[in-house]
Write a protein that holds these residues in place. Structure first.
Motif, PDB file in Angstrom:
ATOM      1  N   PHE A 268       0.870  -1.287  -0.041  1.00 57.83           N
ATOM      2  CA  PHE A 268      -0.037  -0.110   0.065  1.00 57.83           C
ATOM      3  C   PHE A 268       0.897   1.100   0.017  1.00 57.83           C
ATOM      4  O   PHE A 268       0.796   2.163  -0.843  1.00 57.83           O
ATOM      5  CB  PHE A 268      -0.865  -0.010   1.265  1.00 57.83           C
ATOM      6  CG  PHE A 268      -1.785   1.382   1.429  1.00 57.83           C
ATOM      7  CD1 PHE A 268      -2.983   1.233   0.972  1.00 57.83           C
ATOM      8  CD2 PHE A 268      -1.537   2.206   1.997  1.00 57.83           C
ATOM      9  CE1 PHE A 268      -3.998   2.165   0.720  1.00 57.83           C
ATOM     10  CE2 PHE A 268      -2.454   3.294   2.126  1.00 57.83           C
ATOM     11  CZ  PHE A 268      -3.663   3.230   1.564  1.00 57.83           C
TER      12      PHE A 268
ATOM     13  N   SER B 149      -4.938  -6.468   1.929  1.00 56.06           N
ATOM     14  CA  SER B 149      -3.860  -5.635   2.067  1.00 56.06           C
ATOM     15  C   SER B 149      -3.931  -3.993   1.955  1.00 56.06           C
ATOM     16  O   SER B 149      -3.321  -3.303   2.616  1.00 56.06           O
ATOM     17  CB  SER B 149      -2.757  -6.238   1.350  1.00 56.06           C
ATOM     18  OG  SER B 149      -2.545  -7.491   1.760  1.00 56.06           O
TER      19      SER B 149
ATOM     20  N   GLY C 148      -6.967  -2.632   2.158  1.00 61.57           N
ATOM     21  CA  GLY C 148      -8.043  -2.034   3.074  1.00 61.57           C
ATOM     22  C   GLY C 148      -9.182  -1.906   2.274  1.00 61.57           C
ATOM     23  O   GLY C 148      -9.933  -1.098   2.580  1.00 61.57           O
TER      24      GLY C 148
ATOM     25  N   ARG D  73      -5.716  -4.072   6.908  1.00 61.46           N
ATOM     26  CA  ARG D  73      -4.271  -3.295   6.006  1.00 61.46           C
ATOM     27  C   ARG D  73      -3.395  -3.286   7.081  1.00 61.46           C
ATOM     28  O   ARG D  73      -2.108  -3.388   6.674  1.00 61.46           O
ATOM     29  CB  ARG D  73      -5.004  -2.009   5.549  1.00 61.46           C
ATOM     30  CG  ARG D  73      -3.840  -1.315   4.688  1.00 61.46           C
ATOM     31  CD  ARG D  73      -4.314   0.178   4.126  1.00 61.46           C
ATOM     32  NE  ARG D  73      -4.388   0.971   5.204  1.00 61.46           N
ATOM     33  CZ  ARG D  73      -5.136   2.177   5.157  1.00 61.46           C
ATOM     34  NH1 ARG D  73      -5.684   2.259   4.044  1.00 61.46           N
ATOM     35  NH2 ARG D  73      -5.186   2.957   6.228  1.00 61.46           N
TER      36      ARG D  73
END
Length: 375
Positions: free
Chosen positions: A197, A292, A294, A354
């Protein structure tokens, strides 16, 4: 250390997570080699990793979107693909790796163990016999053979890596069945995805935004068209749909103004980061990517695909999204889209996932596990 990674090319989910491991190991100074085939090999080469062509392991057979595992196994034997183990042994003799990582590529693990090389096996399913339930006596026999083969593979592996969140948060948990001795060497690495992310630049998209990766080809076309219809019912929500390279967007007729159709995205992570919801089948890797980042999911698992259906069931059970099937109406789809975008309960839950993915750092966890052998 010199590490050989073998990739099952039947699905790009295996490829993407092996790329993430390979990049992590290479960045730490290890000599990384990857055995792959087909489009998987091409993709890995484009990422700059050393690749070796290996024979494909299984021939997938099916129609109308339903995988026929019994016919796939028979077709694989007829083509003599299991004889490829000789080629794999020669590759290992030539490259001399210190450790082998095999992502559902069993010839790689068998070859490694026959040469006394430590081998870690990556799987997100250990109950393939589920495909054969309720399909006749001959299928039961094949199912039992498959189960015995898998059990033997797990017994041989030095570690069995599950590329998922640890229990009780494991998305593929309903697809995992191990004997006690195997559970003792199971390692939950956390998600193994192509980009984190933090390192992903957000694509500029109108919000709220839905990314749909179902595809508009073959048996998935009806649900693909229903998503377009759902988009037309509420112009305040924007959509990017991936149709796949076999579908001409012009054949879909006049589209709502809030819908963009793309055939393919080389890098979908910027789109995922800019989206408030993902609509996808029940593939494990896509789920790991969405969680991952979110992002909640509407999962539409392939018909008669027990693995995907189990994954989708867990997504709904854990409050991470909704499970739908091909009978869903456009109105049903829109209702769930609105719920998952607006409900704070889902946003909070996905934020936790996340953060957990960041803490777990799957690629680093696998690297440290591999380095234990070197130490």
């Amino acid at each position: 250390m010199k590490v050989m990674i073998f990739v099952c090319g039947e699905g790009l989910g295996h490829t993407s997570r092996c790329i993430s491991i390979g990049r992590e190991l290479a960045s730490a100074g290890h000599d990384v080699h990857v055995g792959a085939y087909g489009y998987s090999k091409e993709l890995i080469e484009r990422k700059g990793l050393k690749t070796h062509k290996v024979p494909s392991e299984i021939t997938l057979v099916g129609k109308a979107g339903s995988l026929n595992l019994k016919k796939s196994i028979l077709a694989t034997f007829k083509r003599g693909q299991f004889l490829g183990i000789i080629k794999i042994r020669k590759l290992l003799k030539r490259t001399k790796p210190d450790v082998v990582i095999s992502d559902s590529y069993f010839m790689g693990m068998l070859s490694a163990k026959s040469r006394g090389i430590p081998c870690y096996l990556i799987v997100n399913q250990s109950n393939m016999e589920e495909f054969f339930k309720g399909k006749g006596v001959s299928s039961k026999i094949v199912a039992e053979l498959v189960k015995k083969s898998y059990t033997g593979m797990f017994r041989m592996a030095d570690k069995v890596i599950i590329p998922d969140f640890p229990l009780p948060h494991t998305v593929c948990r309903k697809n995992l069945e191990f004997r006690k001795k195997t559970w003792e060497k199971v390692f939950f690495s956390g998600p193994l995805i192509g980009k984190t992310f933090g390192e992903t630049k957000t694509r500029e998209l109108q919000r709220p935004h839905v990314l749909c990766t179902v595809g508009g080809f073959g048996y998935r076309e009806p649900i693909f068209r229903k998503v377009i219809e759902a988009a037309g019912l509420d112009s305040s929500i924007n959509y990017t749909l991936l149709s796949g390279p076999s579908v001409d967007p012009a054949s879909l007729g006049e589209l709502p103004e809030n819908v963009t159709i793309l055939k393919f995205i080389d890098d979908q992570f910027p789109y995922m980061k800019a989206s408030d919801l993902v609509i996808a089948p029940g593939g494990h890797s896509t789920m790991m990517e969405a969680l991952s980042f979110g992002v909640p999911m509407i999962s539409v698992p392939d018909q008669k695909h027990s693995e995907q259906q189990n994954n989708a069931f867990v997504i709904e059970e854990d409050g991470l999204g909704k499970m739908m099937d091909y009978s869903a109406s456009p109105e049903d789809i829109l209702e769930n889209v609105r719920l998952l975008i607006s409900d704070e309960k889902y946003r909070n839950k996905l934020a936790e996932m996340r953060e957990m993915a960041v803490e777990l750092n799957g690629p680093k966890a696998v690297r440290l596990l591999v380095e234990e052998i070197g130490n």
